[in-house]
Design an enzyme around this catalytic site. Structure first.
Site, PDB file in Angstrom:
ATOM      1  N   LYS A  71      49.699  46.562  39.722  1.00  0.00           N
ATOM      2  CA  LYS A  71      49.523  45.467  38.755  1.00  0.00           C
ATOM      3  C   LYS A  71      50.801  44.650  38.741  1.00  0.00           C
ATOM      4  O   LYS A  71      51.892  45.182  39.005  1.00  0.00           O
ATOM      5  CB  LYS A  71      49.263  46.030  37.360  1.00  0.00           C
TER       6      LYS A  71
HETATM    7  N1  LIG Z   1      39.859  38.981  35.046  1.00  0.00           N
HETATM    8  C1  LIG Z   1      39.421  40.137  35.512  1.00  0.00           C
HETATM    9  O1  LIG Z   1      38.755  40.215  36.562  1.00  0.00           O
HETATM   10  C2  LIG Z   1      39.698  41.405  34.764  1.00  0.00           C
HETATM   11  C3  LIG Z   1      40.275  41.415  33.513  1.00  0.00           C
HETATM   12  N2  LIG Z   1      40.407  42.592  32.829  1.00  0.00           N
HETATM   13  C4  LIG Z   1      40.992  42.625  31.494  1.00  0.00           C
HETATM   14  O2  LIG Z   1      40.204  41.851  30.592  1.00  0.00           O
HETATM   15  C5  LIG Z   1      41.036  41.278  29.590  1.00  0.00           C
HETATM   16  C6  LIG Z   1      40.828  39.765  29.572  1.00  0.00           C
HETATM   17  O3  LIG Z   1      41.165  39.238  30.850  1.00  0.00           O
HETATM   18  P1  LIG Z   1      40.670  37.790  31.313  1.00  0.00           P
HETATM   19  O4  LIG Z   1      39.392  37.457  30.652  1.00  0.00           O
HETATM   20  O5  LIG Z   1      40.783  37.764  32.784  1.00  0.00           O
HETATM   21  O6  LIG Z   1      41.830  36.894  30.723  1.00  0.00           O
HETATM   22  P2  LIG Z   1      41.774  35.327  30.337  1.00  0.00           P
HETATM   23  O7  LIG Z   1      43.172  34.879  30.335  1.00  0.00           O
HETATM   24  O8  LIG Z   1      40.777  34.625  31.167  1.00  0.00           O
HETATM   25  O9  LIG Z   1      41.208  35.365  28.851  1.00  0.00           O
HETATM   26  C7  LIG Z   1      41.852  36.048  27.820  1.00  0.00           C
HETATM   27  C8  LIG Z   1      41.149  35.700  26.523  1.00  0.00           C
HETATM   28  O10 LIG Z   1      41.755  36.410  25.462  1.00  0.00           O
HETATM   29  C9  LIG Z   1      42.061  35.483  24.431  1.00  0.00           C
HETATM   30  N3  LIG Z   1      43.168  35.983  23.645  1.00  0.00           N
HETATM   31  C10 LIG Z   1      44.476  36.083  23.971  1.00  0.00           C
HETATM   32  N4  LIG Z   1      45.158  36.608  22.945  1.00  0.00           N
HETATM   33  C11 LIG Z   1      44.257  36.830  21.967  1.00  0.00           C
HETATM   34  C12 LIG Z   1      44.330  37.330  20.660  1.00  0.00           C
HETATM   35  N5  LIG Z   1      45.504  37.716  20.140  1.00  0.00           N
HETATM   36  N6  LIG Z   1      43.176  37.418  19.928  1.00  0.00           N
HETATM   37  C13 LIG Z   1      41.997  37.028  20.446  1.00  0.00           C
HETATM   38  N7  LIG Z   1      41.862  36.537  21.671  1.00  0.00           N
HETATM   39  C14 LIG Z   1      42.979  36.444  22.416  1.00  0.00           C
HETATM   40  C15 LIG Z   1      42.362  34.188  25.136  1.00  0.00           C
HETATM   41  O11 LIG Z   1      42.264  33.094  24.243  1.00  0.00           O
HETATM   42  P3  LIG Z   1      42.346  31.572  24.776  1.00  0.00           P
HETATM   43  O12 LIG Z   1      41.021  31.354  25.507  1.00  0.00           O
HETATM   44  O13 LIG Z   1      42.417  30.784  23.518  1.00  0.00           O
HETATM   45  O14 LIG Z   1      43.522  31.512  25.663  1.00  0.00           O
HETATM   46  C16 LIG Z   1      41.240  34.218  26.165  1.00  0.00           C
HETATM   47  O15 LIG Z   1      40.032  33.794  25.593  1.00  0.00           O
HETATM   48  C17 LIG Z   1      42.465  41.722  29.925  1.00  0.00           C
HETATM   49  O16 LIG Z   1      42.757  42.907  29.215  1.00  0.00           O
HETATM   50  C18 LIG Z   1      42.391  42.022  31.418  1.00  0.00           C
HETATM   51  O17 LIG Z   1      43.371  42.923  31.835  1.00  0.00           O
HETATM   52  C19 LIG Z   1      39.975  43.774  33.344  1.00  0.00           C
HETATM   53  C20 LIG Z   1      39.407  43.824  34.577  1.00  0.00           C
HETATM   54  C21 LIG Z   1      39.303  42.657  35.419  1.00  0.00           C
HETATM   55  O1  LIG Z   2      40.204  42.480  41.081  1.00  0.00           O
HETATM   56  C1  LIG Z   2      41.232  43.138  41.159  1.00  0.00           C
HETATM   57  O2  LIG Z   2      41.785  43.442  42.197  1.00  0.00           O
HETATM   58  C2  LIG Z   2      41.945  43.677  39.937  1.00  0.00           C
HETATM   59  C3  LIG Z   2      41.339  43.392  38.619  1.00  0.00           C
HETATM   60  C4  LIG Z   2      42.233  43.950  37.559  1.00  0.00           C
HETATM   61  O3  LIG Z   2      43.391  43.575  37.472  1.00  0.00           O
HETATM   62  C5  LIG Z   2      41.742  44.968  36.668  1.00  0.00           C
HETATM   63  O4  LIG Z   2      40.704  45.573  36.943  1.00  0.00           O
HETATM   64  O5  LIG Z   2      42.400  45.228  35.643  1.00  0.00           O
END
Ligand SMILES: NC(=O)C1=CN([C@@H]2O[C@H](COP(=O)(O)OP(=O)(O)OC[C@H]3O[C@@H](n4cnc5c(N)ncnc54)[C@H](OP(=O)(O)O)[C@@H]3O)[C@@H](O)[C@H]2O)C=CC1
Ligand SMILES: O=C(O)CCC(=O)C(=O)O
Length: 411
Positions: A102
């Site tokens: 990561k």
């Molecule tokens: N992207 C991926 O493929 C993967 C992501 N994850 C996990 O999923 C989670 C989200 O990732 P992802 O969707 O990619 O990230 P993004 O940056 O696309 O979205 C994050 C979201 O969380 C919101 N946010 C941030 N801080 C807060 C808070 N304090 N309260 C409420 N909402 C908040 C943001 O708000 P705003 O829209 O206003 O910025 C946004 O809507 C993380 O924990 C990540 O590690 C896990 C596996 C894979």
């Molecule tokens: O798609 C990937 O390689 C990693 C996604 C990721 O960061 C996660 O699963 O938390």
């Protein structure tokens, strides 16, 4: 408890259930490599700004290390370390041929212009390009990064190593990205939820959902749940939260967020206190934002019957204990959000094969992997008489331990 202490604790519990040798346990816990770099860029106004970037490569016993890159003000070495370790167990739970890594940069992407973000990403890539690669470590998007970020990494990396689309996943389709990757984590969350609910004779249709975070994962999970007849009754982002007891029209909410950049002032719902969201009455709670949001302060007040951990480590161990005592069923992150890295694996395979799959095939394969992993976790739960979290941890840790032993330690 900080993210690393919590992750180490879960690993150790799994290791004890599996009866792992203490030397093996120690070797599985210590990261393969921890990288810390300073990234200085000129800002648009001509001043200089420095940011600290990290890449932790946790384990490569089962294959190249794999995991996202996060841009967030709270990125710190312990958290990146924890997230890298979680990736090792996650790729093993999903049974894809990877280890775990990561990365992250401590910055607020909202405060940087597009060209500042591009410069920062390129400087970070310049500093780590020798340590990542198609068969060593393959980054992807995470919080605060997206397909455009991956395109910049690909371009910068290719200046040193020649055109290498498979060095990152989650790329734009035009640069070799996979159809279905953008939606994959949210779609995987939905497949995982369906597999869990089916165990209780339930389905998404008609159930009430509360979702924290409306970025990549939260918005796709909301959209797909809404399409399947689930009632999404409350959603939040960093700017606030919105609720509607009759179910929010997610297509309208997506348009509103796209137009205004925020969930505020959405006309088809009432605004609510974001702190209240996690303890709002609902059947299923899906945290899709930061880690540690379910903790000793709010766990006793959670009213959901099921928690699907779409975010990484949203539940700290104290909350885990309180929630389990209350009978709340928690589907752990290393399984629930594995859809993203699973389709990243499909993307990498397509890049190496030089052959593109259609979206139907991607989604069908994703469903197969998610369903199989759920059954494997359930088997571990039966064998070790443990929670779903320990079922997932024992499944992942055992696979990595077996690979490590088979590879041996002889110099
Ligand atoms: N992207 C991926 O493929 C993967 C992501 N994850 C996990 O999923 C989670 C989200 O990732 P992802 O969707 O990619 O990230 P993004 O940056 O696309 O979205 C994050 C979201 O969380 C919101 N946010 C941030 N801080 C807060 C808070 N304090 N309260 C409420 N909402 C908040 C943001 O708000 P705003 O829209 O206003 O910025 C946004 O809507 C993380 O924990 C990540 O590690 C896990 C596996 C894979
Ligand atoms: O798609 C990937 O390689 C990693 C996604 C990721 O960061 C996660 O699963 O938390």
């Amino acid at each position: 408890m900080n993210a690393l202490a919590a992750t180490n604790r879960n690993f150790r519990l799994a290791s004890r259930l599996l009866g792992l040798d203490s030397k093996l346990e120690k070797s599985l816990l210590i990261p393969f490599r921890e990288i810390k770099v300073e990234c200085t860029i000129p800002k648009d106004d001509g001043t200089l700004a420095s940011y600290v970037g990290f890449r932790v490569q946790h384990d490569n016993a089962r294959g190249p290390m794999k995991g996202g890159i996060r841009y967030h003000p709270e990125v710190d070495p312990d958290e990146v370390n924890a997230l890298a370790q979680l990736m090792t167990w996650k790729t093993a739970v999903a049974d894809i041929p990877y280890g775990g890594a990561k990365g992250g940069i401590g910055c607020n992407p909202r405060d940087l212009s597009k060209s500042e973000l591009e410069r920062l990403t390129r400087v970070f890539t310049q500093k780590i390009h020798d340590l990542i690669g198609i068969h060593t470590d393959v980054p992807a998007p995470d919080m605060g990064t997206n397909a455009q970020t991956m395109a910049w990494i690909l371009d910068e990396y290719s200046k040193f190593h020649g055109h290498s689309p498979a060095v990152v996943t989650g790329k734009p389709i035009d640069l070799g990205g996979s159809l279905g990757r953008e939606a994959a984590t949210g779609r995987g969350v939905v497949y995982a939820t369906e597999a869990l609910l089916a165990e209780y004779g339930k389905s998404i249709k008609g159930m009430t959902f509360v979702i924290q975070g409306f970025g990549n994962v939260g918005s796709w999970a909301s959209r797909l749940i809404h399409e399947k007849g689930g009632k999404v009754i409350a959603v939040s982002d960093i700017t606030g939260a919105v609720k509607n007891p009759n179910g929010i029209d997610i297509s309208e909410l997506l348009k509103h967020k796209e137009a205004t950049g925020s969930l505020k002032s959405f006309s088809d719902g009432d605004s609510m206190d974001p702190n209240e969201l996690l303890v709002h009455e609902c059947d299923v709670l899906i945290p899709c934002a930061l880690g540690g949001v379910l903790n000793r302060e709010n766990a006793a007040d959670v009213k959901a019957k099921f928690i699907i951990e779409a975010a990484n480590h949203p539940t700290d161990p104290e909350a885990d204990e309180v929630l389990s005592k209350k009978g709340v069923i928690i589907l752990p992150d290393i399984y629930a959000n594995a859809g993203g890295v699973t389709v990243s694996y499909f993307e990498w395979v397509q890049n190496i094969q030089g052959f593109m799959w259609d979206e139907e095939r991607v989604n069908m394969e994703l469903k197969k992997y998610m369903t199989q992993a759920f059954h494997n976790i359930k088997n571990m739960c039966q064998t070790h008489d443990c929670s779903l979290r320990m079922g997932a941890f024992t499944l992942g840790v055992n696979r990595v331990a077996r690979a490590t032993i088979l590879r041996g330690w002889e110099a």
